[in-house]
Design an enzyme around this catalytic site. Structure first.
Site, PDB file in Angstrom:
ATOM      1  N   GLU A 186      -0.661   1.293  -3.136  1.00  0.00           N
ATOM      2  CA  GLU A 186      -1.529   1.739  -2.037  1.00  0.00           C
ATOM      3  C   GLU A 186      -0.690   1.931  -0.790  1.00  0.00           C
ATOM      4  O   GLU A 186       0.148   1.080  -0.463  1.00  0.00           O
ATOM      5  CB  GLU A 186      -2.621   0.704  -1.678  1.00  0.00           C
ATOM      6  CG  GLU A 186      -3.773   0.658  -2.632  1.00  0.00           C
ATOM      7  CD  GLU A 186      -4.845  -0.373  -2.221  1.00  0.00           C
ATOM      8  OE1 GLU A 186      -5.020  -0.625  -1.000  1.00  0.00           O
ATOM      9  OE2 GLU A 186      -5.485  -0.918  -3.129  1.00  0.00           O
ATOM     10  N   GLU A 235      -4.631  -7.439  -5.085  1.00  0.00           N
ATOM     11  CA  GLU A 235      -4.357  -8.183  -3.859  1.00  0.00           C
ATOM     12  C   GLU A 235      -4.850  -9.630  -3.862  1.00  0.00           C
ATOM     13  O   GLU A 235      -5.837  -9.967  -3.200  1.00  0.00           O
ATOM     14  CB  GLU A 235      -4.938  -7.425  -2.654  1.00  0.00           C
ATOM     15  CG  GLU A 235      -4.449  -5.992  -2.562  1.00  0.00           C
ATOM     16  CD  GLU A 235      -4.874  -5.287  -1.279  1.00  0.00           C
ATOM     17  OE1 GLU A 235      -5.790  -5.765  -0.598  1.00  0.00           O
ATOM     18  OE2 GLU A 235      -4.261  -4.251  -0.964  1.00  0.00           O
TER      19      GLU A 235
HETATM   20  C1  FCB Z   1      -6.516  -2.697   0.826  1.00  0.00           C
HETATM   21  C2  FCB Z   1      -7.606  -2.696  -0.221  1.00  0.00           C
HETATM   22  C3  FCB Z   1      -8.439  -1.449  -0.262  1.00  0.00           C
HETATM   23  C4  FCB Z   1      -8.685  -0.883   1.114  1.00  0.00           C
HETATM   24  C5  FCB Z   1      -7.387  -0.777   1.865  1.00  0.00           C
HETATM   25  C6  FCB Z   1      -7.513  -0.158   3.226  1.00  0.00           C
HETATM   26  O1  FCB Z   1      -6.232  -3.987   1.207  1.00  0.00           O
HETATM   27  O2  FCB Z   1      -7.059  -2.881  -1.503  1.00  0.00           O
HETATM   28  O3  FCB Z   1      -9.628  -1.758  -0.945  1.00  0.00           O
HETATM   29  O4  FCB Z   1      -9.603  -1.655   1.768  1.00  0.00           O
HETATM   30  O5  FCB Z   1      -6.809  -2.034   2.001  1.00  0.00           O
END
Ligand code: FCB
Length: 436
Positions: free
Chosen positions: A351, A167
């Site tokens: 994610e 990210e």
């Molecule tokens: C993302 C992150 C992870 C966690 C989630 C909820 O942005 O990569 O570490 O904090 O959000």
């Protein structure tokens, strides 16, 4: 859970994701100090001034945690390697205990038939490098390349896939413009430099790993769908700028070797000199693209200095984070990313998940995952080459500035006893993965 494995193409990977500082217990095993240790020790930055010293104690309990992954039937595990655990001073000698830890973790994954998917950097910058300006300093690209060489020199031969940085928006904008994450700066020059250098470091790490003969290398971006709060031209252009800063800047740098014009209008004066010459490194070919997706934002104009925009509260149901639940934006993003940036390259949802206060019967999480999987299928039907989906997260863990209160895990963690208890969502996924 409505979905089952056989609803997805043959070979589609289901996984869970975690990150080092959020679960390992950073105070153990000879790891060096990081900017999250000092950021969290500063009053007002983190809920209850909590830090990652103990976290889930995964450093000592990883074998049992990997058994949980295997027992649920997941194919892959996305974890990260802590720079300060591997090189406590950020540069120079490696910490043998740190290297051994990731080596044992890798072998334990392979023994269980789980694919190791590594992220090299998930936010815990060694303090010594923060002292030198951290992501503001162009030299970080070379420091990061050296770290990459050390850690992947040890475990790179056994990785299924690797992405250098988790990210880039969070590493740069959230941490240097909004000040919500370490190092907690609010400075546009620092931000512009961090945005560019984080991509440069990504590119250098790819170069190093190619040199090591590695393949299946990618990049992981967090995307947030940006919706104009109303029909006014001001709101439309504010939303387009939010999209540019959040999404298109980083995807554009890596896949199109260019930054969006609407972002450059405000940011160019603050970018480091000669930034235009770095795109051959930044845009070095990768083998896949990872998207992290959670929510959307309603955006409108604000009477401030550039970028002159603000979020307004939206009407959709929200998670424990206060984030609106908008599954449809996931398929829009998958389709748009393939169309505008990645073409035929494999895309992974690296994610997706939600925080919920429900510690056992987390039906809300089951529904959230189901609705997002439906959007993955929609994108597949559109011909987008989506190759896998990772739930964030295996365990309840250290949710950065929000401490331990926000629970994203499929598995509950009691932070007093460190006992793990699978939630209903864990069993629902286990069931879905075994169904054909
Ligand atoms: C993302 C992150 C992870 C966690 C989630 C909820 O942005 O990569 O570490 O904090 O959000």
């Amino acid at each position: 859970m409505k979905h089952k494995r056989s609803d997805f193409p043959q070979g589609f990977q289901f996984g869970v994701a975690t990150s080092s500082y959020q679960i390992e217990g950073h105070a153990q095993g000879g790891a060096g100090a990081t900017h999250w240790d000092s950021f969290s020790a500063t009053p007002g930055n983190v809920a209850n001034a909590e830090n990652g010293d103990v976290a889930c104690d995964h450093y000592n309990r990883f074998v049992a945690d990997l058994d949980l992954i295997k027992d649920a039937g997941f194919d892959a595990y996305r974890f990260s390697t802590s720079w300060a655990r591997v090189q406590p001073e950020g540069r120079g000698p490696a910490n043998p205990q740190g290297l051994d830890f990731y080596d044992r973790l890798t072998d334990a994954l392979l023994e269980r038939g789980i694919k190791p998917c590594a992220t090299l950097y998930h936010w815990e910058l060694p303090s010594t490098l923060a002292d030198l300006g951290g992501w503001r300093n162009r030299d970080i690209a070379n420091w990061f390349a050296d770290f990459t060489e050390i850690i992947m020199g040890r475990i790179g031969d056994r990785m299924f896939s690797v992405a250098p940085i988790n990210e880039p928006w969070c590493v740069s904008w959230l941490s240097h413009f909004e000040g919500h994450h370490a190092p907690g700066l609010r400075d546009i020059r620092a931000t512009a430099r961090a945005m560019h250098h984080v991509l440069l470091a990504h590119g250098r790490a790819i170069e190093v790993m190619r040199g090591l003969g590695m393949s299946n290398l990618g990049a992981v971006f967090n995307l947030e769908w940006s919706e104009p709060a109303d029909n006014s031209p001001e709101a439309q252009s504010a939303a387009a700028l939010y999209d540019g800063i959040y999404n298109r800047f980083f995807l554009g740098g890596v896949f199109n070797k260019a930054y969006p014009q609407n972002v450059l209008e405000g940011l160019a004066p603050h970018l480091p000199q000669g930034w235009q010459d770095d795109f051959d490194i930044i845009g070095a070919p990768v083998d896949w693209c990872g998207l992290n997706y959670y929510t959307r934002k309603l955006i409108t104009h604000a009477d401030t200095a550039w970028p002159a925009l603000k979020e307004v509260p939206g009407p959709l149901p929200k998670t424990q984070m206060g984030w609106e639940i908008d599954p449809a934006a996931l398929s829009r993003f998958l389709i748009r990313t393939a169309r505008d940036h990645t073409g035929d390259l494999p895309i992974y949802v690296t994610e997706n998940g939600m925080a919920s206060p429900e510690r056992r019967q987390d039906e809300d999480r089951i529904d959230y995952i189901d609705r997002h999987l439906a959007e993955v299928r929609r994108a597949l039907d559109h011909g987008v080459p989506v190759k896998g989906y990772f739930v964030w997260s295996l365990l309840d863990n250290y949710e950065w500035a929000l401490g331990y209160e926000k629970r994203f895990g499929l598995v509950d963690v009691d932070f007093d006893t460190l006992e793990r208890k699978p939630k209903a969502s864990y069993f629902a996924l286990k069931n879905a993965l075994s169904r054909s």
